[in-house]
Each structure stands twice: as C-alpha cells, then as structure tokens.
Design a protein around this motif. Structure first.
Motif, PDB file in Angstrom:
ATOM      1  N   MET A   5      41.482  28.279  36.504  1.00  0.00           N
ATOM      2  CA  MET A   5      42.254  29.327  37.181  1.00  0.00           C
ATOM      3  C   MET A   5      42.145  29.141  38.693  1.00  0.00           C
ATOM      4  O   MET A   5      41.110  28.710  39.194  1.00  0.00           O
ATOM      5  CB  MET A   5      41.717  30.715  36.810  1.00  0.00           C
ATOM      6  CG  MET A   5      41.752  31.033  35.330  1.00  0.00           C
ATOM      7  SD  MET A   5      43.417  31.178  34.698  1.00  0.00           S
ATOM      8  CE  MET A   5      43.847  32.796  35.310  1.00  0.00           C
ATOM      9  N   LYS A   6      43.186  29.519  39.396  1.00  0.00           N
ATOM     10  CA  LYS A   6      43.139  29.420  40.854  1.00  0.00           C
ATOM     11  C   LYS A   6      42.242  30.511  41.441  1.00  0.00           C
ATOM     12  O   LYS A   6      41.996  31.530  40.803  1.00  0.00           O
ATOM     13  CB  LYS A   6      44.553  29.505  41.419  1.00  0.00           C
ATOM     14  CG  LYS A   6      45.346  28.263  41.083  1.00  0.00           C
ATOM     15  CD  LYS A   6      46.581  28.131  41.905  1.00  0.00           C
ATOM     16  CE  LYS A   6      47.208  26.775  41.580  1.00  0.00           C
ATOM     17  NZ  LYS A   6      48.577  26.665  42.076  1.00  0.00           N
ATOM     18  N   GLU A   7      41.825  30.242  42.674  1.00  0.00           N
ATOM     19  CA  GLU A   7      40.874  31.144  43.325  1.00  0.00           C
ATOM     20  C   GLU A   7      41.489  32.538  43.552  1.00  0.00           C
ATOM     21  O   GLU A   7      42.659  32.649  43.939  1.00  0.00           O
ATOM     22  CB  GLU A   7      40.486  30.541  44.685  1.00  0.00           C
ATOM     23  CG  GLU A   7      39.365  31.255  45.373  1.00  0.00           C
ATOM     24  CD  GLU A   7      39.196  30.801  46.824  1.00  0.00           C
ATOM     25  OE1 GLU A   7      40.063  30.065  47.339  1.00  0.00           O
ATOM     26  OE2 GLU A   7      38.199  31.200  47.432  1.00  0.00           O
ATOM     27  N   THR A   8      40.700  33.558  43.308  1.00  0.00           N
ATOM     28  CA  THR A   8      41.162  34.932  43.581  1.00  0.00           C
ATOM     29  C   THR A   8      40.917  35.258  45.058  1.00  0.00           C
ATOM     30  O   THR A   8      40.368  34.443  45.805  1.00  0.00           O
ATOM     31  CB  THR A   8      40.417  35.940  42.684  1.00  0.00           C
ATOM     32  OG1 THR A   8      39.029  35.707  42.840  1.00  0.00           O
ATOM     33  CG2 THR A   8      40.815  35.795  41.229  1.00  0.00           C
ATOM     34  N   SER A   9      41.273  36.459  45.454  1.00  0.00           N
ATOM     35  CA  SER A   9      41.283  36.837  46.873  1.00  0.00           C
ATOM     36  C   SER A   9      39.904  36.743  47.536  1.00  0.00           C
ATOM     37  O   SER A   9      38.963  37.435  47.122  1.00  0.00           O
ATOM     38  CB  SER A   9      41.795  38.274  47.013  1.00  0.00           C
ATOM     39  OG  SER A   9      41.474  38.788  48.273  1.00  0.00           O
ATOM     40  N   ARG A  10      39.821  35.920  48.575  1.00  0.00           N
ATOM     41  CA  ARG A  10      38.574  35.861  49.353  1.00  0.00           C
ATOM     42  C   ARG A  10      38.390  37.151  50.149  1.00  0.00           C
ATOM     43  O   ARG A  10      37.292  37.630  50.343  1.00  0.00           O
ATOM     44  CB  ARG A  10      38.618  34.683  50.330  1.00  0.00           C
ATOM     45  CG  ARG A  10      38.203  33.379  49.702  1.00  0.00           C
ATOM     46  CD  ARG A  10      37.967  32.324  50.772  1.00  0.00           C
ATOM     47  NE  ARG A  10      39.235  31.929  51.389  1.00  0.00           N
ATOM     48  CZ  ARG A  10      40.013  30.956  50.927  1.00  0.00           C
ATOM     49  NH1 ARG A  10      39.664  30.266  49.876  1.00  0.00           N
ATOM     50  NH2 ARG A  10      41.160  30.657  51.517  1.00  0.00           N
ATOM     51  N   ARG A  11      39.536  37.703  50.589  1.00  0.00           N
ATOM     52  CA  ARG A  11      39.480  38.916  51.416  1.00  0.00           C
ATOM     53  C   ARG A  11      38.816  40.055  50.628  1.00  0.00           C
ATOM     54  O   ARG A  11      37.950  40.755  51.127  1.00  0.00           O
ATOM     55  CB  ARG A  11      40.912  39.316  51.798  1.00  0.00           C
ATOM     56  CG  ARG A  11      41.026  40.111  53.046  1.00  0.00           C
ATOM     57  CD  ARG A  11      42.451  40.099  53.551  1.00  0.00           C
ATOM     58  NE  ARG A  11      43.360  40.502  52.494  1.00  0.00           N
ATOM     59  CZ  ARG A  11      44.227  41.507  52.593  1.00  0.00           C
ATOM     60  NH1 ARG A  11      44.294  42.193  53.709  1.00  0.00           N
ATOM     61  NH2 ARG A  11      45.026  41.802  51.609  1.00  0.00           N
ATOM     62  N   ILE A  12      39.224  40.216  49.378  1.00  0.00           N
ATOM     63  CA  ILE A  12      38.625  41.288  48.571  1.00  0.00           C
ATOM     64  C   ILE A  12      37.245  40.857  48.083  1.00  0.00           C
ATOM     65  O   ILE A  12      36.321  41.670  48.008  1.00  0.00           O
ATOM     66  CB  ILE A  12      39.517  41.653  47.364  1.00  0.00           C
ATOM     67  CG1 ILE A  12      40.956  41.954  47.821  1.00  0.00           C
ATOM     68  CG2 ILE A  12      38.936  42.843  46.595  1.00  0.00           C
ATOM     69  CD1 ILE A  12      41.104  43.137  48.735  1.00  0.00           C
ATOM     70  N   GLY A  13      37.124  39.566  47.784  1.00  0.00           N
ATOM     71  CA  GLY A  13      35.825  39.071  47.322  1.00  0.00           C
ATOM     72  C   GLY A  13      34.726  39.335  48.340  1.00  0.00           C
ATOM     73  O   GLY A  13      33.600  39.679  47.996  1.00  0.00           O
TER      74      GLY A  13
END
Ligand code: PMP
Ligand code: GLU
Length: 391
Positions: free
Chosen positions: A1-9
């Motif tokens: 799967m592609k990376e999820t949000s770094r901003r929210i992470g």
C-alpha cells in the motif's frame, strides 16, 4: 500500500481527549478511577434547552438547516449576545458563522487567514489543540513561553520577542485552559498594542467567558479600540451551558474573513446540526440564571480543592481566576509530568492530564478538571495525600 499522510501521522493525539477516553474506559471496565482529565461539566444540559431540541426534531428540523452557516434566529441571538455581553457589534447576516463545536471555529479562523509558512504565536502553557491546528492549517506554531514563576503573565515584550516578518496572527484564550488565568486589562492592552504594531490578526477564544470567579468580569479583545477589524472571536455553548456533546460553536469577525470561514465550513462539515441550532437559540435567549449557579459551584470546588492541595506537603497549587482546571505542581518529585500523571493513575486511580501536553512551560504540572462532583474531588484529595510520598 502507498504511504498514508505524513502530516496526520506526525500530529500528536489530543492528550485531553485521550486521557479522558482512557479514564472512561477504565471506569467502564470496573476500575475505581476518578476522572479529572477532560473538561466536561458534570451538570446536565438545562432541560428547557433539551426540550427545544426535541420540539425542533418533532417540527422537522432534521434536514439541512437554511442557511447552512446558521439559521437566522440563531445568528440574531448570537449577535445580541455579542452586543450585550461582549460589546462586540456585528451584523448577524455577514459577521458570524456557526460550526459544530468551537473547536471547528478555531480551525476555520486559522484556515481563513493563513498561507503556507505564516507564523502564529500562541501563549504557553497552551491548550493542547492550538499548535496542531496551526500546523494543519498550513501555519508554523510559535510558542510565547509564559513562566510559571511569574504566574504566566503576558507582557508586550514577551510577545515582541517572537515577532518576525512572517508573524500573521496570535491565538489567545481567556479564561485560560489550562492555567485558569483570566487576563487583566494590562495584559489585553499588551496584546492589542503588539497586534496593532505588528499588524496581526488575533484569534480570541472566549469559550470559558462565563466561568470567571470572585465577581470578575470577562473582557473581550474585539471590543478594544482598533481591534474589531483584526480579531476573530470564538465562542460556543459547551462549557457555560453544559452542552459539550451538542457540538455548537461560532466564529465572529470581519465579514470578509467570516465569508472565507463559511466557505470552508460548507466544503467540509456543511453545517452544525439543525436541531442543535434550535437548542442554541433556546440557550441564548432563555433564562441565564443557571450559569451563575454552575459558576458558583465551580468556585466552591476551586476553594476546597486549592486549599486541600496546598495543605499537602509536596503539592503546590495556585488558585485560579476562571475556567475549571487546576494546574498543580509536585515540587519534591523527580518525575516528569508524564510519569507523574501515570503514577497518579496507576497508584491512586486519578486521571489527570500531564502538563507537558500543554507545552514545555507546563512541565512539572498536572491538570485536574474540577468540573467534577465535590465528592470525587474529596476522594481524590484523600488519595493524593497517600500517594504523594511515592511520587
Ligand atoms: N477552546 C478551549 C480552550 C477549550 O478548552 C475547548 C474545549 N474543548 C474548546 C475551545 C472547544 O470546545 P467545543 O469544541 O466543545 O466547543
Ligand atoms: N477542552 C476540554 C479539555 O481541555 C475538552 C477536551 C478537548 O476538546 O480537548 O479537556
């Protein structure tokens, strides 16, 4: 799967909500936990307000409201309230937007004024959600640390020291969560002076406005000379009306900014709940005397709790002027505030929020909510007496 949000992470979780959830989960599992974590009044919403919502639902207020930014009777009621209580004179048609909770109004205010890289000053200790909201809205949070030894006093020079050419706005909260400070006229003057000098917007969070003690009067920044055009005032019903679960707040300010906030509201949450708006009209236009009753009760709890905590060797607790949070320190302890909060929960069954959640200048403190029944506060004090030698 592609990376999820770094901003929210990379975003911290809301410590106030997380500790409150944890305390409730422990209680539900049968543990004897005294929840002093979240700022949620222990009073029920006054029944005439709930009845207005039931009636609204029966009368069909179960569709989208019109207009989406607030039904006319509510916009009127807010305009009257701002006029009478706050000395802020607005056009109900253009200068206010209603949101699900004041929290969303705070975010809309930031979103409406910030461009990437804009800096926003906040006063520390700070309520947990301000810096993450600034980041989410594309800004850079900049702490103005207010020293505990100086009772978290704001001065123009402390503000000026953090101003750069990129400073766009300042966020403030009086009465303050978590310190319980009510800003003095001199402190408001300092904020206004610097805001005018550096051409800043000010986001004035007045959610605890009605909860001021010892006969104090709340002062609104937007009512000061030259400030209305640069101040976005946020308020709501959660605290004064014991309506946290209804999700009702509003943003008041210059029409051009309110228009941007309303646009963003429309493209995200659409609106606050229709029947909640009807309940809000009942809240703002109906009897107000219960607010004083609740406030007096918080004041009595403050008096009890501050005295009782200060009588314990190893606890220091400044009295508060407003809101419903105490922010004691444990000067003999070598633990940091996370360890202190853990120890209080594990060894004494008391849920409080670690001071570090409110920024570096909150370290050493733990926040206790006193929107909690007196019997629970008394039990908490008895347990703190026992546990302090181990902290
Ligand atoms: N501002 C401060 C300082 C608060 O403590 C809270 C409490 N949650 C809010 C705003 C927002 O309250 P609500 O979203 O429940 O209206
Ligand atoms: N504002 C309250 C608090 O600080 C409620 C929880 C939240 O929204 O953070 O505890």
């Amino acid at each position: 799967m592609k990376e999820t949000s770094r901003r929210i992470g990379n975003l911290p979780v809301s410590a106030t909500l997380a500790v409150a959830d944890k305390a409730k989960a422990l209680q539900a599992a049968g543990h004897d936990v005294i929840a002093l974590a979240g700022g949620d009044p222990d009073f029920d919403t006054p029944s005439h307000i709930s009845e207005a919502a039931f009636a609204a639902i029966r009368n069909g207020a179960t569709h989208y409201p019109a207009p989406m930014k607030g039904i006319p009777s509510l916009l009127e009621a807010i305009a009257n309230k701002m006029d009478q209580d706050n000395g802020i004179h607005i056009n109900p048609k253009s200068d206010v937007v209603v949101t699900p909770g004041a929290k969303w109004s705070l975010f809309l205010a930031l979103a409406a004024i910030l461009n990437p890289g804009d800096e926003v000053l906040y006063l520390e200790p700070v309520w947990v959600s301000y810096p993450p909201m600034i980041t989410l809205a594309g800004g850079i949070p900049v702490a103005v640390s207010l020293p505990s030894e100086d009772n978290f006093t704001i001065t123009a020079d402390r503000l000026r020291a953090k101003i750069t050419p990129n400073t766009k706005a300042l966020m403030m909260n009086t009465p303050s969560n978590p310190t319980g400070r009510v800003l003095t006229q001199a402190e408001l003057d300092a904020i206004a002076e610097v805001a005018l000098e550096a051409d800043l917007y000010v986001i004035a969070d007045e959610i605890y406005e009605k909860l001021v003690f010892d006969g104090r009067k709340h002062l609104s920044l937007a009512a000061m000379p030259g400030m209305a055009e640069r101040t976005l005032t946020i308020n709501g019903l959660s605290k004064a009306y014991a309506m946290t679960g209804w999700r009702m707040g509003w943003l008041v300010g210059p029409a051009s900014i309110v228009k941007m906030a309303a646009k963003m509201n429309g493209q995200t949450v659409s609106s606050a709940a229709n029947f909640t708006m009807h309940a809000a009209v009942a809240a703002l236009t109906g009897p107000q005397d219960f607010i004083g009753v609740m406030r007096d009760s918080y004041q009595a709890r403050r008096d009890y709790m501050v005295n009782a905590l200060n009588a314990i060797d190893g606890v220091e607790c400044r009295s508060i002027e407003g809101a419903f949070y105490l922010f004691p320190r444990f000067p003999n302890s070598k633990k940091n505030s996370l360890e202190l909060a853990d120890a209080l929960l594990d060894q004494a069954g008391i849920a409080g929020v670690p001071g570090i959640a409110f920024g570096a200048s909150g370290e050493g403190h733990v926040r206790f909510s006193i929107a909690t029944a007196m019997a629970d506060l008394e039990r908490a004090v008895a347990r703190i007496v026992d546990v302090v030698p181990n902290l």
